[in-house]
Scaffold this active site. Structure first.
Site, PDB file in Angstrom:
ATOM      1  N   ALA A  85      -0.644  -4.321  -1.058  1.00 53.81           N
ATOM      2  CA  ALA A  85      -0.648  -2.998  -0.803  1.00 53.81           C
ATOM      3  C   ALA A  85       0.565  -3.930   0.392  1.00 53.81           C
ATOM      4  O   ALA A  85       0.811  -5.270   0.479  1.00 53.81           O
ATOM      5  CB  ALA A  85      -1.692  -2.437  -0.050  1.00 53.81           C
ATOM      6  N   CYS A  86       1.271  -3.252   1.757  1.00 50.90           N
ATOM      7  CA  CYS A  86       2.145  -3.571   2.880  1.00 50.90           C
ATOM      8  C   CYS A  86       3.514  -3.900   2.002  1.00 50.90           C
ATOM      9  O   CYS A  86       3.002  -4.950   1.295  1.00 50.90           O
ATOM     10  CB  CYS A  86       1.131  -4.681   2.934  1.00 50.90           C
ATOM     11  SG  CYS A  86      -0.289  -3.781   4.123  1.00 50.90           S
ATOM     12  N   THR A  87       3.868  -4.033   3.299  1.00 53.11           N
ATOM     13  CA  THR A  87       5.685  -4.596   3.400  1.00 53.11           C
ATOM     14  C   THR A  87       6.003  -4.878   4.709  1.00 53.11           C
ATOM     15  O   THR A  87       5.623  -4.583   6.013  1.00 53.11           O
ATOM     16  CB  THR A  87       6.604  -3.855   2.882  1.00 53.11           C
ATOM     17  OG1 THR A  87       6.518  -3.032   1.640  1.00 53.11           O
ATOM     18  CG2 THR A  87       8.068  -4.739   2.920  1.00 53.11           C
ATOM     19  N   GLU A 137       0.242  -9.160   5.270  1.00 45.37           N
ATOM     20  CA  GLU A 137       0.871  -8.821   4.484  1.00 45.37           C
ATOM     21  C   GLU A 137      -0.170  -9.641   3.024  1.00 45.37           C
ATOM     22  O   GLU A 137      -0.032 -11.212   2.902  1.00 45.37           O
ATOM     23  CB  GLU A 137       1.865 -10.098   4.491  1.00 45.37           C
ATOM     24  CG  GLU A 137       3.078  -9.560   2.912  1.00 45.37           C
ATOM     25  CD  GLU A 137       3.577  -7.743   2.898  1.00 45.37           C
ATOM     26  OE1 GLU A 137       3.971  -7.743   2.087  1.00 45.37           O
ATOM     27  OE2 GLU A 137       3.496  -7.492   4.013  1.00 45.37           O
TER      28      GLU A 137
END
Length: 474
Positions: free
Chosen positions: A9-11, A102
């Site tokens: 996940a995540c950016t 992140e």
């Protein structure tokens, strides 16, 4: 272990002070997990204890002694602490911002020599045990790095730090080893669920930090695959697989396409650089736009005009599983209380709006401290999330009302920032003033989104599958 462990996940985005239009340092991230997983927004007050405090994780058995003085900081914890706190992002009273984490992935070869530590520090604990105890971004890297080296980490991650002078990115590559790089002042970086730091210069302690013994660890275990002998952290510790091709690399490609469009690259390339110089100065709005993006202007936009195959080929930056998105801005030459702005978009960034909260606030609206798994019309998370749920089935028909509201609010919030900047010097109690102003602004935003939801519901009544074009004269 938490629900996060096996979910990629995540950016993230990081912008140096000379790369920004107003000299701000900027870090931001989309926190992605589940389509429904509410977040809260709170302020932890400055506290001084007589006895040493201890943190104990609800996620695993990690525990650590904490300093007696805890600095004030903002945070976005989960609706439940059953799986841990997951405070994720915030700004403290010394003007230090932190975003953790992140998610990244180390390769199995390296982990064979230094496995992840089941009861080591993880994402859920990092903000809680680091941000309240540091006075600079560099101190943040040092503190977290020492914790990882001593206790180990239970996952591979990237952690963002900033203050009014520097932006740092720390990556964990195995159970106890890590490196950190200072983002050059005139550059930016975008990160997407992969180990990203490349060449490490061990002769440059001003711009790089690392775990003790990492060079010997790599050398003794014959872990460096590069023929030239260069210490490339991504090549040694990272992955190079199909997940990168379809899930990770395209997001980096799109971010660099937004900010450095003159350089032609391929979305699936493994050779996208970590650090780039933008073709123009970047603003806080650019950071928000990136975190709200979904490959607009390309065949890969899920709501665009590409083929069915193209529209589902790559994982977008902004997606339904975003719990909250944040941009942490530290402005130059201002008191910490007013310099730091915690921009927070609850729910999916593309369907929400980033609301500014000055770091000097003492409290947040009750609506930002509410929200469980079941829909609650008085929860800020659910107020924003409801609009997204209404828009999703009829994106093309409902996009205009959404965009009109977002544009109106973005203009209003810019005016709000200017008003506070012009008035704060005249306040006897700055924290009280900032709390009042930020909560008033946030309340207005919530009301606008509630009105938007009512409008979308009214429009949607004509989209029924049972509909039929009828003769109104009959």
């Amino acid at each position: 272990m938490s629900q996060y462990q096996n979910y990629s996940a995540c950016t993230s985005i990081l912008i140096g002070k000379n790369a920004s239009i107003d000299g701000s340092t900027i870090i931001g991230r989309n926190e992605d997990c589940k389509a429904t997983w509410p977040k809260h927004f709170i302020v932890h007050q400055h506290k001084e204890y007589q006895d040493v405090q201890e943190f104990k994780s609800n996620d695993n058995k990690f525990k650590i002694k904490l300093p007696k003085i805890q600095y004030k900081y903002t945070a976005t914890p989960e609706w439940t602490d059953k799986y841990g706190k997951f405070e994720e992002d915030g700004i403290n009273e010394y003007g230090v911002a932190m975003s953790a984490t992140e998610s990244a992935y180390a390769n199995s070869h390296v982990l064979g020599y230094d496995p992840l530590v089941k009861d080591g520090i993880g994402e859920e604990a990092m903000v809680t045990v680091v941000l309240p105890y540091i006075k600079s971004a560099r101190q943040g890297v040092t503190r977290l790095g020492e914790i990882i080296s001593k206790y180990g980490t239970c996952e591979s991650n990237g952690i963002l730090f900033s203050d009014n002078k520097e932006v740092w990115y720390l990556e964990t590559g195995s159970g106890h080893h890590w490196v950190a790089m200072r983002i050059p002042d005139d550059c930016y970086a975008v990160v997407s669920n992969q180990i990203s730091i490349r060449k490490v210069n061990f002769n440059d302690k001003n711009n790089f930090m690392w775990s003790k013994g990492i060079q010997d660890f790599v050398k003794d275990n014959h872990l460096n695959p590069d023929l030239n002998g260069e210490f490339n952290f991504r090549h040694i510790f990272g992955t190079h697989n199909l997940t990168d091709v379809y899930y990770n690399n395209p997001r980096v490609w799109y971010g660099q396409k937004m900010f450095t469009p003159e350089i032609k690259q391929q979305p699936e390339s493994h050779d996208l650089p970590f650090i780039r110089k933008a073709s123009r100065l970047l603003s806080i709005d650019d950071a928000k736009s990136f975190l709200s993006s979904h490959y607009q202007g390309t065949p890969y936009d899920p709501i665009g005009n590409g083929s069915k195959e193209d529209k589902t080929k790559y994982r977008p930056v902004s997606l339904a599983k975003t719990q909250e998105a944040h941009v942490l801005q530290i402005r130059p030459k201002m008191p910490h209380e007013i310099a730091g702005i915690h921009w927070l978009a609850m729910g999916v960034a593309a369907q929400s709006v980033f609301v500014p909260f000055f770091a000097g606030i003492n409290d947040t609206l009750n609506e930002y401290k509410k929200g469980k798994l079941e829909y609650n019309p008085k929860s800020a998370y659910w107020i924003f999330k409801l609009v997204g749920v209404l828009v999703d089935p009829h994106y093309l028909q409902l996009n205009d009302p959404l965009k009109n509201t977002q544009e109106k609010l973005n203009i209003n919030m810019r005016q709000f920032i200017l008003k506070v900047d012009s008035e704060y010097n005249h306040q006897e109690d700055l924290s009280k003033y900032l709390t009042k102003m930020c909560n008033k602004n946030a309340k207005n935003v919530l009301k606008e989104y509630q009105r938007l939801a009512y409008q979308l519901i009214s429009i949607s009544t004509d989209f029924s599958k049972l509909n039929y074009k009828q003769d109104l004269n009959l």
